[in-house]
Structure formats: C-alpha cells, structure tokens
Design an enzyme around this catalytic site. Structure first.
Site, mmCIF file in Angstrom:
data_model
loop_
_atom_site.group_PDB
_atom_site.id
_atom_site.type_symbol
_atom_site.label_atom_id
_atom_site.label_comp_id
_atom_site.label_asym_id
_atom_site.label_seq_id
_atom_site.Cartn_x
_atom_site.Cartn_y
_atom_site.Cartn_z
ATOM 1 N N ASN A 66 0.898 -1.145 -0.004
ATOM 2 C CA ASN A 66 -0.069 -0.011 0.178
ATOM 3 C C ASN A 66 0.887 1.114 -0.034
ATOM 4 O O ASN A 66 2.233 1.041 -0.106
ATOM 5 C CB ASN A 66 -1.136 -0.068 1.156
ATOM 6 C CG ASN A 66 -0.212 -0.072 2.593
ATOM 7 O OD1 ASN A 66 0.595 1.032 2.795
ATOM 8 N ND2 ASN A 66 -0.499 -1.107 3.257
ATOM 9 N N PHE B 28 -3.349 3.711 15.439
ATOM 10 C CA PHE B 28 -3.562 4.710 14.452
ATOM 11 C C PHE B 28 -4.675 4.459 13.760
ATOM 12 O O PHE B 28 -4.840 3.144 13.515
ATOM 13 C CB PHE B 28 -2.389 4.791 13.459
ATOM 14 C CG PHE B 28 -1.424 6.096 14.067
ATOM 15 C CD1 PHE B 28 -0.676 5.862 15.098
ATOM 16 C CD2 PHE B 28 -0.989 7.166 13.195
ATOM 17 C CE1 PHE B 28 0.137 6.926 15.516
ATOM 18 C CE2 PHE B 28 -0.372 8.221 13.382
ATOM 19 C CZ PHE B 28 0.360 8.145 14.848
#
Ligand code: CTP
Length: 406
Positions: free
Chosen positions: A213, A332
């Site tokens: 990614n 996160f």
C-alpha cells in the site's frame, strides 16, 4: 520548522582534521534557527581559518582570552553567560584531557570551566585516531567528563584521515545537529522502552510480485525519533521503506504482516509503550507461488485467494502486560471519511487507551499531517503540522496519559 529557533550556541573548535566538518555544522545550526558564536583554539586555526567560520556564523570568531575588544576584557564570562549550550566539535583527545582536569589556559577551556554548570550544558563531539580514542586515558577522561556533567557524544566508525579504519571519527554535521536538537527536548519518556511499527507490509504473490500500500512510513519514523528525543529506548519495526533510521533507534526490517507480528510480539515483551503506525495489509495471498506465475495463453487471469492477516495491534493490546497496564498501546486509524466516528469505533475494537485518527489519502507520503487523539473520555485534535512536530506532541500526550494512570 526550525528546531533551534531562539537558541544561542557557542561552537568550539579544537585541533583536528574534522574542523572541515565544523564549517558545515555551523551552517546547519544556523539554518535550523540557532545563533552561533564560534570559538577556536590555536590548534583549530591550523586546520581551518577563522575567516571561514566568521563568514558562516556572521560573527567575528573568538580566539584569545587576551583580546581587548571586549569592554570588560572578560570574553570567557560574556561568552559562557549568553549561551544555551556549548558544543565542542571537533573535540580533540588533548582538549578532553584538559577539560577533565579543569585546566583553563586558553579561551575555550576557560569558558567551559567558567560556565554556570546548572544553566549551560556542555556537549563534546570527540574526533581522533582510533588508537587515541580507544586509549585508556581518553576513555577515562570521557567517563570523568560525563561524571562532571558534560555530554560526550558518540563517535563514528570507518575510514580515518590517517588511513586507518576504526572508531573515533567525528559524527557527521547532520548527526550532530540531530543530537543537539534531541538534547533540548524534554525527557518525558526517560526509562521507557517504546516499540513502534511503521510503513506498509508487502505480501508476496510470487517471487516477483506482491501487494502493498501507499504508506511511506514517515509518521512512524517521526514517532520513533520523537520517542528517542524524549529519552526512551526505541525499537522500530519497519516494513519495506527507504527512510534513514533515526539516530539512536534500533531498527528491525520486516516485509510481511506475519514477519511484523513475530518481531513485534518479541520486542513487546519488555516494551512499556507500543505505537502501531504501520499500515498492515489486511489480507495476504493464501498461497505464495514458488516460481513466477506465467500467463497460460488462455487470456484468463489466475484466481488468487486471500486470507486475513493477524491484527498485530489487537494481539498486543490483549496481551497480559497490556491488560495489566504495563504496556501502553496506541493505535492509528487511517480513514477516508467520518474520522471521529470511525476512530472511536476502532479504539473500542482494538481495545487501546489511545487511538490516533488521520485521513489516509490526505497524508500518505506527505511531510505533514493532522491528527485526532481519541481516548475513552475526550477527543483532542492536533492541527496540520510537520509529522515530526505532531510526533513530539503525540509523545507528550502519551507521557501525560501514562502519568495520569500511574
Ligand atoms: N493494525 C495492525 N495489524 C493489522 C491491521 C491493523 O496492527 N493487521 C493496526 C494499525 O497499525 C493501526 C490500527 O491497527 O494502528 C488500525 O489500522 P487500520 O488499517 O486503520 O484499521 P483496520 O484494523 O485495518 O480496519 P479497517 O481496514 O476496517 O479500517
């Protein structure tokens, strides 16, 4: 972001070939916001001229305690009273010996001795031949200087001007700058071991292809640096990214989510803070082909099956040490919409006391970001700023939350 804004540094040069690096260091300090007063010993002036240092610092270089141009004729007092820090780079073996004995027969050693110990820190960047550095006398002097309150910075290793190879080189200007900036940061996490995951993971399809990614790892590397600056021992488990390792940080490189889990579980055993910034791939191919998958001429792409990757953060957050609050876990959330609601839901799902929400597409690869800190009670937003600045604020927020729990 100028880390040294408002700081006045006395940059001392003593005799050594590394004086040429001091010119670059002077520039770097000024670029980062500091004002710099250069002081050179006679020996330093054999290696580089005061004219060079004056041009770079935009101030006359101080060299002699007998210089009558100071109205009170006390350069050693004036120079040491206005400094936020004295940095001696390069610091020769001879100068270390001199300081360790408290001798003061030249302006630079005189101002070091005359400086108010509680207000003006002294940092030394040793630079010498490897035998000189390894000599018991130098090591004894380094230990004595530390005991007397000075900070003796590390030395670099590698090729030396004399043709030998070993430890004793002065650190590079950028490394010295990073060390000085870190020195001024409050030591909010002293005694802690902070574990950070960063970057993407890479899930192999075959030996030449895989899925990954767009995570750049920048936020995680900034968190690792900020934690180190705050005085913690730091281990950074990094997916495949080409970022330099922050100074003083132990880095473990991994590729896949499975590798990241193994490394993280190991380190988490003695960590006290875990910050999961990594963008872990949610799925991996069920099988990795041993050889490159070839087109078979049918025009049909191969069917790939995927399996879900382990959730590293949730695994660690459910460990007995995290449950007993011995390990403070921070997650996160990279979202594309509904940041608050998604972050709140994710905090509960992951079982962490603090979850940091950010909009993924707005931050991937960028040098800045905006964060939303979501706790059980209360939400705090950190406005868009450089990632290192946000990382420092996040570390401070973690330290506050840990202290409040204790
Ligand atoms: N995370 C992890 N291991 C995973 C997936 C995510 O450790 N296999 C961590 C990330 O490092 C981050 C947090 O979990 O701290 C949330 O990651 P994110 O990708 O936003 O969430 P997901 O759990 O993947 O949820 P979703 O894709 O549904 O948004």
């Amino acid at each position: 972001m100028k880390d040294l804004a408002g700081k006045h540094i006395v940059l001392g040069l003593t005799g050594g070939i590394a004086c040429y690096k001091a010119a670059e260091l002077c520039r770097a300090l000024i670029k980062d916001g500091a004002t710099v007063q250069v002081v050179m010993t006679d020996a330093a002036q054999q290696f580089i001229t005061p004219i060079t240092m004056q041009a770079l610092s935009n101030r006359p270089v101080a060299g002699s305690q007998w210089d009558a141009s100071e109205p009170n004729n006390m350069a050693h007092i004036n120079l040491s009273r206005e400094a936020d820090a004295v940095l001696i780079a390069p610091c020769s073996a001879d100068f270390m010996a001199k300081l360790a004995q408290g001798r003061a027969d030249d302006l630079l050693s005189l101002l070091c001795l005359a400086r108010p110990l509680d207000k003006v820190p002294l940092l030394l960047a040793p630079a010498m031949n490897r035998e000189m550095w390894a000599h018991p006398a130098t090591q004894r002097n380094a230990a004595q200087l530390q005991a007397d309150g000075a900070t003796v910075l590390a030395v670099g290793g590698g090729d030396q001007a004399c043709g030998e190879t070993g430890d004793g080189r002065m650190l590079e200007p950028q490394e010295l700058l990073e060390d000085l900036v870190a020195f001024f940061q409050p030591k909010l996490l002293a005694g802690h071991h902070v574990l950070v995951t960063a970057g993407p993971t890479y899930e192999a399809i075959d030996p030449v292809r895989g899925i990954t990614n767009l995570s750049s790892g920048k936020m995680g590397f900034a968190v690792a640096r900020a934690a180190r600056e705050a005085g913690a021992q730091v281990t950074l488990v990094a997916g495949p990214v080409h970022l330099p390792t922050p100074r003083g940080v132990r880095r473990i490189d991994v590729k896949s989510a499975a590798d990241m889990l193994t490394a993280t579980v190991n380190v988490a055993e003695d960590a006290t803070v875990f910050v999961a910034t990594a963008a872990v791939a949610d799925w991996r191919p069920a099988q990795t082909a041993e050889q490159k998958i070839k087109k078979d001429g049918s025009g049909q792409p191969p069917m790939l099956e995927f399996v879900e990757n382990p959730d590293i953060l949730a695994t660690i957050a459910q460990s007995p040490r995290a449950q007993a609050a011995e390990l403070f876990c921070v997650g996160f959330a990279a979202e594309s919409e509904d940041l608050l609601a998604n972050s709140q839901a994710k905090r509960l799902r992951k079982g962490v006391p603090l979850l940091v929400g950010n909009i993924g597409p707005a931050t991937f690869g960028q040098d800045d970001n905006a964060l939303l800190l979501v706790r059980e009670v209360g939400v705090e937003s950190l406005a868009r700023a450089p990632k290192l600045e946000l990382a420092r604020e996040l570390i401070a927020a973690c330290a506050r939350q840990i202290r409040a729990k204790a």
